[in-house]
Design a protein around this motif. Structure first.
Motif, short mmCIF file in Angstrom:
data_model
loop_
_atom_site.label_atom_id
_atom_site.label_comp_id
_atom_site.label_asym_id
_atom_site.label_seq_id
_atom_site.Cartn_x
_atom_site.Cartn_y
_atom_site.Cartn_z
N ARG A 131 52.51 14.59 98.05
CA ARG A 131 51.30 13.89 97.63
C ARG A 131 50.85 12.90 98.70
O ARG A 131 49.65 12.73 98.94
N GLY A 132 51.80 12.25 99.34
CA GLY A 132 51.46 11.33 100.42
C GLY A 132 50.87 12.05 101.61
O GLY A 132 49.92 11.57 102.25
N ALA A 133 51.44 13.24 101.92
CA ALA A 133 50.92 14.01 103.06
C ALA A 133 49.49 14.45 102.81
O ALA A 133 48.63 14.39 103.71
N VAL A 134 49.21 14.90 101.59
CA VAL A 134 47.86 15.34 101.26
C VAL A 134 46.89 14.16 101.26
O VAL A 134 45.76 14.26 101.75
N ALA A 135 47.35 13.02 100.72
CA ALA A 135 46.50 11.83 100.68
C ALA A 135 46.15 11.33 102.08
O ALA A 135 45.13 10.65 102.26
N SER A 136 46.97 11.68 103.07
CA SER A 136 46.73 11.24 104.45
C SER A 136 45.79 12.16 105.21
O SER A 136 45.39 11.85 106.33
N LEU A 137 45.43 13.30 104.62
CA LEU A 137 44.55 14.26 105.29
C LEU A 137 43.13 13.72 105.37
O LEU A 137 42.72 12.88 104.56
N PRO A 138 42.35 14.22 106.31
CA PRO A 138 40.91 13.88 106.34
C PRO A 138 40.25 14.28 105.01
O PRO A 138 40.71 15.21 104.33
N GLU A 139 39.19 13.60 104.67
CA GLU A 139 38.55 13.81 103.37
C GLU A 139 38.18 15.27 103.13
O GLU A 139 38.34 15.80 102.03
N GLU A 140 37.69 15.94 104.17
CA GLU A 140 37.28 17.33 104.02
C GLU A 140 38.47 18.21 103.65
O GLU A 140 38.37 19.10 102.78
N ASP A 141 39.63 17.97 104.29
CA ASP A 141 40.83 18.76 103.99
C ASP A 141 41.39 18.41 102.62
O ASP A 141 41.91 19.27 101.91
N ARG A 142 41.30 17.12 102.24
CA ARG A 142 41.76 16.73 100.90
C ARG A 142 40.96 17.43 99.82
O ARG A 142 41.49 17.82 98.79
N ALA A 143 39.67 17.58 100.06
CA ALA A 143 38.80 18.22 99.08
C ALA A 143 39.23 19.66 98.81
O ALA A 143 39.14 20.15 97.68
N LYS A 144 39.75 20.33 99.84
CA LYS A 144 40.21 21.71 99.68
C LYS A 144 41.45 21.79 98.78
O LYS A 144 41.74 22.82 98.19
N MET A 145 42.20 20.67 98.73
CA MET A 145 43.43 20.64 97.94
C MET A 145 43.20 20.14 96.51
O MET A 145 44.13 20.09 95.71
#
Length: 273
Positions: A131-145
Motif C-alpha cells: 500500500r505504501g509503494a502504491v501510494a508513492s506512485l505518481p498520480e496517474e499510475d495510482r489511478a490505474k491501481m
C-alpha cells in the motif's frame, strides 16, 4: 492522511539488518518466481514463501524439503544438475542456493536470544508495504491501481505461515499441558490477527520517513506481536520436542484360548509356548 515519524515500535521493524541475502538477491528470487508463474499455476509471492519458511523452521517436527516443496510450489525438489520445474538446471540451482541461504538466516535469527526486534541478529521477515509503494506512485499510475485489493503490511507473510500450519495440523496440535496449550494458542492467534486487513487509519510510513502514511499504529503493534510469537513457538517446541507416536500392542489371546494361527491347538501349546 498525514505522514508521521515512525514510532519506536516501527523502528524496531526495520528490515535491512543482518541479512546474508542482499536486496538484489531478493529481487532475483522474485524474478525466478515470476518466471515459474508463467509455467505453473498458483506460484506464491516471496513474502508468502517467507512466512511458510518461518513456520517450517519453528515447526515441532523437522520437515524435509522433499515433503514441503510440493506443498509450497507444487513441484518436487530438483535433483542436482536437473531443471525440475524450473526453466533450466542453472535457474534451479540458483533458486535452491538462495533458498538455503535464507533458510539459514531465519534459523540463525530465531535461534539467538534478543532484547528487541531492532537487534541486528534478530529475525526480520522480508515483507513488503504494498500500500505504501502504491501510494508513492505518481498520480496517474495510482489511478490505474484504483479498486485493486492491496494486501496489508505483513498480511501475505502471515498467510504463508498459517498455510504451513494448516498443511501439517498434527505438528501444531496442542500439547497435553494447560499452560503450553495457552502459549500455543496465544502465539498462533497473534499471527492469525495479521492475516486480517489493516482497517485503522494509516499514520505511519514503515520504510520511508518521508513517504505517505500507509500503515496504522495497531498494525505495527500486531506485526511486532506476530514476530515475537514466532520466537515463542520455537521455544515451545524446543521444550517439548517432536511428537512421540503411541504404539498400540494388540491384546494376546488367553493361554487356554485357541491359537490364532488356526492350528487347532491351545495358544499356550502353540505360538504362546
Amino acid at each position: 492522511m498525514t505522514t508521521n515519524t515512525p514510532t519506536e515500535s516501527a523502528t524496531d521493524l526495520e528490515m535491512s539488518q543482518g541479512y546474508s541475502l542482499s536486496p538484489e538477491e531478493f529481487d532475483e528470487i522474485d524474478t525466478i518466481l515470476d518466471d515459474l508463474r508463467t509455467r505453473h499455476d498458483e506460484i506464491p509471492q516471496w513474502e508468502f514463501c517467507e512466512g511458510f519458511m518461518a513456520a517450517l523452521v519453528v515447526c515441532r517436527r523437522p520437515i524435509a524439503a522433499d515433503e514441503y516443496f510440493p506443498v509450497l510450489l507444487d513441484m518436487e525438489v530438483p535433483a542436482p544438475g536437473e531443471a525440475g520445474g524450473f526453466m533450466d538446471a542453472a535457474q534451479a540451482a540458483r533458486f535452491m542456493a538462495l533458498w538455503t541461504r535464507r533458510w539459514d538466516d531465519v534459523v540463525r535469527g530465531l535461534g539467538v536470544e534478543i532484547n528487541g526486534l531492532d537487534d541486528e541478529n534478530a529475525y526480520h521477515p522480508e515483507v513488503m508495504d504494498v500500500r505504501g509503494a502504491v501510494a508513492s506512485l505518481p498520480e496517474e499510475d495510482r489511478a490505474k491501481m484504483e479498486g485493486e485489493d492491496l494486501p496489508s503490511f505483513g498480511q501475505v507473510w502471515a498467510l504463508g505461515f498459517m498455510f504451513a500450519v494448516e498443511s501439517w495440523p498434527e505438528e501444531w496440535a496442542a500439547p497435553r499441558d494447560k499452560e503450553a496449550e495457552k502459549w500455543l494458542d496465544a502465539s498462533l492467534q497473534a499471527i492469525v490477527a495479521l492475516t486480517e486487513d489493516d482497517t485503522d487509519e494509516a499514520t505511519i510510513s514503515v520504510f520511508d520517513d518521508n513517504g505517505p502514511a500507509s500503515v496504522s499504529q495497531r498494525r505495527i503493534n500486531d506485526f511486532s506481536d506476530a514476530v515475537w510469537a514466532v520466537y515463542d513457538l520455537r521455544e515451545l517446541w524446543r521444550n517439548f520436542g517432536p511428537r512421540v507416536e503411541t504404539v498400540r500392542k494388540e491384546a494376546e489371546p488367553g493361554r487356554n484360548d485357541p491359537c490364532h494361527c488356526g492350528s487347532g491347538k491351545k495358544y499356550k501349546k502353540c505360538h504362546g509356548a
